[in-house]
Write a protein that holds these residues in place. Structure first.
Motif, PDB file in Angstrom:
ATOM      1  N   LEU A   1       0.852  -1.187   0.000  1.00  0.00           N
ATOM      2  CA  LEU A   1       0.000   0.000   0.000  1.00  0.00           C
ATOM      3  C   LEU A   1       0.884   1.232   0.000  1.00  0.00           C
ATOM      4  CD1 LEU A   1      -2.774  -0.970   2.588  1.00  0.00           C
ATOM      5  CD2 LEU A   1      -3.022  -0.771   0.101  1.00  0.00           C
ATOM      6  N   ALA A   2       0.263   2.347  -0.370  1.00  0.00           N
ATOM      7  CA  ALA A   2       0.998   3.608  -0.422  1.00  0.00           C
ATOM      8  C   ALA A   2       0.723   4.419   0.839  1.00  0.00           C
ATOM      9  CB  ALA A   2       0.584   4.400  -1.653  1.00  0.00           C
ATOM     10  N   GLY A   3       1.761   5.066   1.317  1.00  0.00           N
ATOM     11  CA  GLY A   3       1.641   5.941   2.476  1.00  0.00           C
ATOM     12  C   GLY A   3       2.785   6.938   2.423  1.00  0.00           C
ATOM     13  N   ILE A   4       3.060   7.581   3.543  1.00  0.00           N
ATOM     14  CA  ILE A   4       4.099   8.610   3.506  1.00  0.00           C
ATOM     15  C   ILE A   4       5.088   8.473   4.663  1.00  0.00           C
ATOM     16  CG2 ILE A   4       2.560  10.220   2.338  1.00  0.00           C
ATOM     17  CD1 ILE A   4       2.463  11.827   4.995  1.00  0.00           C
ATOM     18  N   VAL A   5       6.215   9.121   4.468  1.00  0.00           N
ATOM     19  CA  VAL A   5       7.236   9.229   5.497  1.00  0.00           C
ATOM     20  C   VAL A   5       7.167  10.683   5.955  1.00  0.00           C
ATOM     21  CG1 VAL A   5       9.687   8.999   5.939  1.00  0.00           C
ATOM     22  CG2 VAL A   5       8.588   7.545   4.227  1.00  0.00           C
ATOM     23  N   ASP A   6       6.997  10.906   7.255  1.00  0.00           N
ATOM     24  CA  ASP A   6       6.665  12.261   7.705  1.00  0.00           C
ATOM     25  C   ASP A   6       7.290  12.570   9.051  1.00  0.00           C
ATOM     26  OD1 ASP A   6       5.411  14.722   8.100  1.00  0.00           O
ATOM     27  OD2 ASP A   6       3.575  13.805   8.872  1.00  0.00           O
ATOM     28  N   THR A   7       8.183  13.545   9.061  1.00  0.00           N
ATOM     29  CA  THR A   7       8.818  13.937  10.331  1.00  0.00           C
ATOM     30  C   THR A   7       7.872  14.752  11.207  1.00  0.00           C
ATOM     31  OG1 THR A   7       9.713  15.981   9.406  1.00  0.00           O
ATOM     32  CG2 THR A   7      11.111  14.019   9.262  1.00  0.00           C
ATOM     33  N   GLY A   8       6.741  15.170  10.658  1.00  0.00           N
ATOM     34  CA  GLY A   8       5.773  15.947  11.440  1.00  0.00           C
ATOM     35  C   GLY A   8       4.779  15.076  12.194  1.00  0.00           C
ATOM     36  N   THR A   9       4.920  13.766  12.060  1.00  0.00           N
ATOM     37  CA  THR A   9       4.064  12.813  12.781  1.00  0.00           C
ATOM     38  C   THR A   9       4.942  12.074  13.784  1.00  0.00           C
ATOM     39  OG1 THR A   9       2.550  12.552  10.916  1.00  0.00           O
ATOM     40  CG2 THR A   9       2.640  10.731  12.473  1.00  0.00           C
ATOM     41  N   THR A  10       4.415  11.805  14.962  1.00  0.00           N
ATOM     42  CA  THR A  10       5.211  11.127  15.990  1.00  0.00           C
ATOM     43  C   THR A  10       5.129   9.602  15.864  1.00  0.00           C
ATOM     44  OG1 THR A  10       4.813  12.942  17.524  1.00  0.00           O
ATOM     45  CG2 THR A  10       5.520  10.854  18.491  1.00  0.00           C
ATOM     46  N   LEU A  11       3.910   9.095  15.632  1.00  0.00           N
ATOM     47  CA  LEU A  11       3.673   7.655  15.710  1.00  0.00           C
ATOM     48  C   LEU A  11       3.923   6.951  14.381  1.00  0.00           C
ATOM     49  CD1 LEU A  11       0.369   8.086  17.719  1.00  0.00           C
ATOM     50  CD2 LEU A  11       2.526   7.161  18.625  1.00  0.00           C
ATOM     51  N   PHE A  12       3.833   5.633  14.408  1.00  0.00           N
ATOM     52  CA  PHE A  12       3.901   4.799  13.208  1.00  0.00           C
ATOM     53  C   PHE A  12       2.454   4.384  12.954  1.00  0.00           C
ATOM     54  CE2 PHE A  12       5.985   0.608  11.463  1.00  0.00           C
ATOM     55  CZ  PHE A  12       5.673   0.999  10.175  1.00  0.00           C
ATOM     56  N   LEU A  13       1.783   5.109  12.071  1.00  0.00           N
ATOM     57  CA  LEU A  13       0.337   4.973  11.911  1.00  0.00           C
ATOM     58  C   LEU A  13      -0.015   4.002  10.795  1.00  0.00           C
ATOM     59  CD1 LEU A  13      -0.680   8.761  12.173  1.00  0.00           C
ATOM     60  CD2 LEU A  13      -0.923   7.002  13.946  1.00  0.00           C
ATOM     61  N   LEU A  14      -0.914   3.053  11.108  1.00  0.00           N
ATOM     62  CA  LEU A  14      -1.376   2.064  10.132  1.00  0.00           C
ATOM     63  C   LEU A  14      -2.898   2.088  10.102  1.00  0.00           C
ATOM     64  CD1 LEU A  14       0.988  -0.907  11.138  1.00  0.00           C
ATOM     65  CD2 LEU A  14       1.297   0.731   9.275  1.00  0.00           C
ATOM     66  N   PRO A  15      -3.503   1.664   8.956  1.00  0.00           N
ATOM     67  CA  PRO A  15      -4.965   1.741   8.855  1.00  0.00           C
ATOM     68  C   PRO A  15      -5.657   0.828   9.877  1.00  0.00           C
ATOM     69  CG  PRO A  15      -3.988   0.875   6.818  1.00  0.00           C
ATOM     70  CD  PRO A  15      -2.871   1.204   7.730  1.00  0.00           C
ATOM     71  N   THR A  16      -6.897   1.189  10.195  1.00  0.00           N
ATOM     72  CA  THR A  16      -7.667   0.505  11.232  1.00  0.00           C
ATOM     73  C   THR A  16      -7.714  -1.012  11.029  1.00  0.00           C
ATOM     74  OG1 THR A  16      -8.988   2.518  11.396  1.00  0.00           O
ATOM     75  CG2 THR A  16      -9.919   0.535  12.397  1.00  0.00           C
ATOM     76  N   ASP A  17      -7.949  -1.463   9.777  1.00  0.00           N
ATOM     77  CA  ASP A  17      -8.036  -2.908   9.524  1.00  0.00           C
ATOM     78  C   ASP A  17      -6.682  -3.584   9.729  1.00  0.00           C
ATOM     79  OD1 ASP A  17      -7.705  -1.126   7.246  1.00  0.00           O
ATOM     80  OD2 ASP A  17      -7.561  -2.893   5.970  1.00  0.00           O
ATOM     81  N   VAL A  18      -5.618  -2.872   9.452  1.00  0.00           N
ATOM     82  CA  VAL A  18      -4.269  -3.427   9.618  1.00  0.00           C
ATOM     83  C   VAL A  18      -3.903  -3.473  11.108  1.00  0.00           C
ATOM     84  CG1 VAL A  18      -1.824  -2.975   9.127  1.00  0.00           C
ATOM     85  CG2 VAL A  18      -3.541  -2.747   7.309  1.00  0.00           C
ATOM     86  N   ILE A  19      -4.330  -2.455  11.839  1.00  0.00           N
ATOM     87  CA  ILE A  19      -4.102  -2.438  13.294  1.00  0.00           C
ATOM     88  C   ILE A  19      -4.810  -3.634  13.947  1.00  0.00           C
ATOM     89  CG2 ILE A  19      -4.797  -1.193  15.408  1.00  0.00           C
ATOM     90  CD1 ILE A  19      -2.220  -0.122  14.201  1.00  0.00           C
ATOM     91  N   ALA A  20      -5.992  -3.977  13.421  1.00  0.00           N
ATOM     92  CA  ALA A  20      -6.711  -5.137  13.970  1.00  0.00           C
ATOM     93  C   ALA A  20      -5.865  -6.399  13.815  1.00  0.00           C
ATOM     94  CB  ALA A  20      -8.067  -5.288  13.278  1.00  0.00           C
ATOM     95  N   LYS A  21      -5.215  -6.554  12.656  1.00  0.00           N
ATOM     96  CA  LYS A  21      -4.343  -7.728  12.441  1.00  0.00           C
ATOM     97  C   LYS A  21      -3.147  -7.682  13.390  1.00  0.00           C
ATOM     98  CE  LYS A  21      -4.978  -8.003   7.499  1.00  0.00           C
ATOM     99  NZ  LYS A  21      -4.262  -7.807   6.253  1.00  0.00           N
ATOM    100  N   TYR A  22      -2.603  -6.501  13.561  1.00  0.00           N
ATOM    101  CA  TYR A  22      -1.444  -6.333  14.449  1.00  0.00           C
ATOM    102  C   TYR A  22      -1.840  -6.686  15.886  1.00  0.00           C
ATOM    103  CZ  TYR A  22       2.344  -3.770  16.878  1.00  0.00           C
ATOM    104  OH  TYR A  22       3.405  -3.403  17.678  1.00  0.00           O
ATOM    105  N   GLN A  23      -3.041  -6.281  16.283  1.00  0.00           N
ATOM    106  CA  GLN A  23      -3.518  -6.609  17.631  1.00  0.00           C
ATOM    107  C   GLN A  23      -3.682  -8.114  17.791  1.00  0.00           C
ATOM    108  OE1 GLN A  23      -6.743  -3.265  17.985  1.00  0.00           O
ATOM    109  NE2 GLN A  23      -6.349  -4.068  20.021  1.00  0.00           N
ATOM    110  N   GLN A  24      -4.181  -8.748  16.705  1.00  0.00           N
ATOM    111  CA  GLN A  24      -4.396 -10.196  16.737  1.00  0.00           C
ATOM    112  C   GLN A  24      -3.077 -10.934  16.992  1.00  0.00           C
ATOM    113  OE1 GLN A  24      -6.026 -11.842  13.069  1.00  0.00           O
ATOM    114  NE2 GLN A  24      -8.036 -11.185  13.812  1.00  0.00           N
ATOM    115  N   VAL A  25      -2.030 -10.548  16.278  1.00  0.00           N
ATOM    116  CA  VAL A  25      -0.774 -11.301  16.400  1.00  0.00           C
ATOM    117  C   VAL A  25       0.027 -10.911  17.643  1.00  0.00           C
ATOM    118  CG1 VAL A  25      -0.557 -11.847  13.954  1.00  0.00           C
ATOM    119  CG2 VAL A  25       0.480  -9.744  14.841  1.00  0.00           C
ATOM    120  N   THR A  26      -0.209  -9.714  18.160  1.00  0.00           N
ATOM    121  CA  THR A  26       0.595  -9.269  19.307  1.00  0.00           C
ATOM    122  C   THR A  26      -0.165  -9.365  20.621  1.00  0.00           C
ATOM    123  OG1 THR A  26      -0.173  -6.984  19.061  1.00  0.00           O
ATOM    124  CG2 THR A  26       1.878  -7.588  17.908  1.00  0.00           C
ATOM    125  N   GLY A  27      -1.506  -9.417  20.540  1.00  0.00           N
ATOM    126  CA  GLY A  27      -2.311  -9.393  21.760  1.00  0.00           C
ATOM    127  C   GLY A  27      -2.451  -8.002  22.357  1.00  0.00           C
TER     128      GLY A  27
END
Ligand code: NAG
Ligand code: NAG
Ligand code: NAG
Ligand code: NAG
Ligand code: NAG
Ligand code: NAG
Length: 411
Positions: free
Chosen positions: A279-305
Motif C-alpha cells: 500500500l501507499a503511504g508517507i514518510v513524515d517527520t511531522g508525525t510522531t507515531l507509526f500509523l497504520l490503517p484501522t483494519d491493519v491495526i486489527a491484524k497487528y492486535q491479533q498477532v501481538t495481543g
C-alpha cells in the motif's frame, strides 16, 4: 466536530525536473534537537489522526479567504515529541526555533516570537494560509535572508510571518522541507504560484548540488529534550548509517505521491505473518507515531495481543506480552527493514507523560483512524524514523532509507 480542512490540489506537473548540476561537495549540516513536551502527550493520537486525515484529504476547496476559518475541537497543543532546528532570518539575523516537517513545504516564523524585519525584508503583499490538520498558520509572505549555518545565507527566501498560528506552542514556526508542489494554493492572491522551499533555494543558489535532505534522528530513553538529530541539506552523512541506502521513487499513488510517499509491505515475526499488503503511504517527520490503517491495526492486535488503552489512545502490552513481541519487517523497494520489539514500544519513562499505567508497555504503532484503501494508508512518523537514516530527494522525487546503529539497539 473535527477540524474542517481544505488543502491545495497537487499539480504533479508543477514538479521541476532536476537540471544538470555543478558537482560540489558542500552539504550543509544542522543540529536537530529532539524536544519532548510531556503535557502535550494527552491528545497525541487524536492530533496525529487529525493530521493524517488532513494530509490524506487534500481538496480543491476554496481556502480561508472565501471560507470561514476552520474550527478545531482538538486543543491547540503541539506535539509530544518533535524535532526542531534553529534558523536565523534577516540581517542581522534573529533566531527562530522551527519544527522540521517533511510533510509540508512552507517555512514560516513568528509564533511566540515576532518576525523582526531588518533592511533585507521584502514584503510580497501576499497572504499565506497553511493548514496542518493539527494546526493552522495564517500570515503574510515576505522575502528575506535565511541563515542556515554560519556562512550559508540564502537570499530572497520566501518566509511566512504568522498573524495567527494554532497548534504550535513552544516553537516559532515550521521549516517545511517537503516537495515544493505542496505550497500550491497556500499564497493569496497568487494562489497558483508555488514557493521555492529552503532546500530548493539552497540548491538554486548553488550552496548544495542536490535538492535533497538527509536526516538522522535517534531514539532516547529520556523524557527530557536532547540535541541528537542532524539535518544535512544537499547530501547524506555516511557516518550516520550502516550498509547501503535503498532508494525508491516517490509513489505514483495519490494522495501519498504528493508528499514523500512510498509503497511498503509489512509482515510480523519469524513466521512472516502478512500485516500490511503493498500500500501507499508517507514518510513524515511531522508525525510522531507509526500509523497504520484501522483494519491493519486489527491484524497487528491479533498477532501481538495488544489492547487499546482507552484512556491513553495507544495500544499497550503487558510486560509478559512484550517479552514475546516479535519484529515487524517493513519492505521498501525490495529491501527489508526490521522494526524491532524495542522500536515498537515507547520507553517506560514516558508512561506517566501520557497518563498511562506504569505496569504496561505502550506501543508507537497506532491507528491512523481510517480503513486502508485511501491512497495514504500509513505514516512512518518519527518513532519509525529514529531507527533509520532517511533521505528526502525533492530534486529526483525519491526517498532513501538505510539502517543505523539505532536499528537494532535494545535500550
Ligand atoms: C475525506 O473527506 C471526505 C468528505 O469530507 C470524507 O467523506 C472522507 O471520509 C475523508 N477521508 C478521510 C480519510 O478522512
Ligand atoms: C525573489 O523571489 C521571487 C519569488 O519568490 C522572484 O519573483 C524574484 O525574481 C526573486 N528575486 C531574485 C533577485 O532572485
Ligand atoms: C506543552 O504543551 C502544553 C499543552 O499541552 C502547552 O500549553 C505548553 O505551552 C507546551 N510547552 C512547551 C514548552 O511547548
Ligand atoms: C503575483 O501577482 C501579481 C499581480 O497580481 C504579479 O504582479 C506578481 O508578479 C505575482 N508574483 C508572483 C511571484 O507570481
Ligand atoms: C521526567 O520523568 C521524571 C520521573 O520519571 C520526572 O521527575 C521529570 O519531571 C520528567 N521530566 C519531564 C520534562 O517531564
Ligand atoms: C502501491 O499501493 C497502491 C495502493 O495504495 C497500489 O494501487 C499500487 O499498485 C502499489 N504500487 C506498487 C508498485 O506496488
Amino acid at each position: 466536530m473535527l477540524a474542517t480542512v481544505s488543502f491545495a490540489l497537487l499539480l504533479a506537473s508543477l514538479r521541476v525536473l532536476a537540471s544538470p548540476i555543478v558537482v560540489r561537495d558542500s552539504p550543509i549540516t544542522l543540529p536537530v534537537a529532539r524536544r519532548v513536551n510531556a503535557t502535550g502527550a494527552a491528545n497525541l493520537v487524536k492530533m496525529e489522526q487529525a493530521r493524517a486525515r488532513a494530509l490524506s484529504n487534500r481538496s480543491t476547496a476554496a481556502k480561508f479567504h472565501t471560507n470561514e476559518l476552520p474550527s478545531y475541537s482538538i486543543p491547540a497543543t503541539n506535539q509530544f515529541v518533535e524535532y526542531v532546528v534553529t534558523v536565523g532570518v534577516g540581517s542581522p539575523p534573529t533566531d527562530y526555533l522551527l519544527v522540521v516537517d517533511t510533510g509540508s513545504s512552507n517555512t514560516w516564523i513568528g509564533n511566540g516570537k515576532k518576525y523582526i524585519k531588518t533592511a533585507t525584508a521584502i514584503d510580497t503583499k501576499q497572504s499565506l494560509d497553511v493548514e496542518y490538520g493539527s494546526g493552522i498558520m495564517l500570515g503574510e509572505e515576505w522575502l528575506d535572508e535565511v541563515h542556515l549555518t554560519p556562512g550559508i545565507t540564502l537570499t530572497n527566501q520566501s518566509i511566512g510571518a504568522a498573524l495567527i498560528a494554532i497548534g504550535f506552542d513552544g516553537v516559532n514556526g515550521v521549516l517545511g522541507i517537503g516537495p515544493q508542489a505542496l505550497t500550491y494554493n497556500t499564497l493569496f492572491p497568487n494562489s497558483t504560484s508555488t514557493i521555492t522551499t529552503v532546500t530548493g533555494n539552497a540548491f538554486l543558489q548553488g550552496f548544495i548540488d542536490q535538492n535533497m535532505v538527509g536526516i538522522s534522528f535517534e531514539p532516547t530513553n529520556t523524557n527530557e529534550s536532547v540535541t541528537n538529530g542532524q539535518l544535512t541539506f544537499g547530501g547524506v552523512d555516511a557516518t550516520k548509517y550502516t550498509g547501503e541506502l535503498t532508494y525508491v521513487p516517490v509513489t505514483t499513488t495519490q494522495p501519498a505521491g504528493a508528499y514523500f510517499g512510498i509503497n511498503q509491505t509489512i509482515s510480523y515475526g519469524s513466521e512472516s505473518v502478512p500485516i500490511l499488503p503493498s500500500l501507499a503511504g508517507i514518510v513524515d517527520t511531522g508525525t510522531t507515531l507509526f500509523l497504520l490503517p484501522t483494519d491493519v491495526i486489527a491484524k497487528y492486535q491479533q498477532v501481538t495481543g495488544a489492547q487499546m488503552d482507552q484512556n491513553v489512545g495507544l495500544l499497550s502490552l503487558t510486560p509478559d506480552q512484550f517479552a514475546n513481541l516479535e519484529s515487524l519487517f517493513v519492505n521498501i523497494g525490495g529491501q527489508t527493514f526490521e522494526f524491532t520489539p524495542t522500536a515498537q514500544a515507547f520507553p517506560r519513562s514516558l508512561n506517566a507523560a501520557f497518563g498511562g499505567s506504569d505496569d504496561l508497555v505502550y506501543l508507537v504503532v497506532a491507528d491512523i483512524g481510517y480503513e486502508s484503501g485511501s491512497g495514504l494508508d500509513f505514516i512512518n512518523g518519527m518513532t519509525f524514523l529514529e531507527r533509520f537514516y532517511t533521505v528526502y530527494d525533492a530534486g529526483t522525487h525519491r526517498f532513501g532509507i538505510a539502517t543505523t546503529a539505532s536499528t537494532y539497539a535494545t535500550n
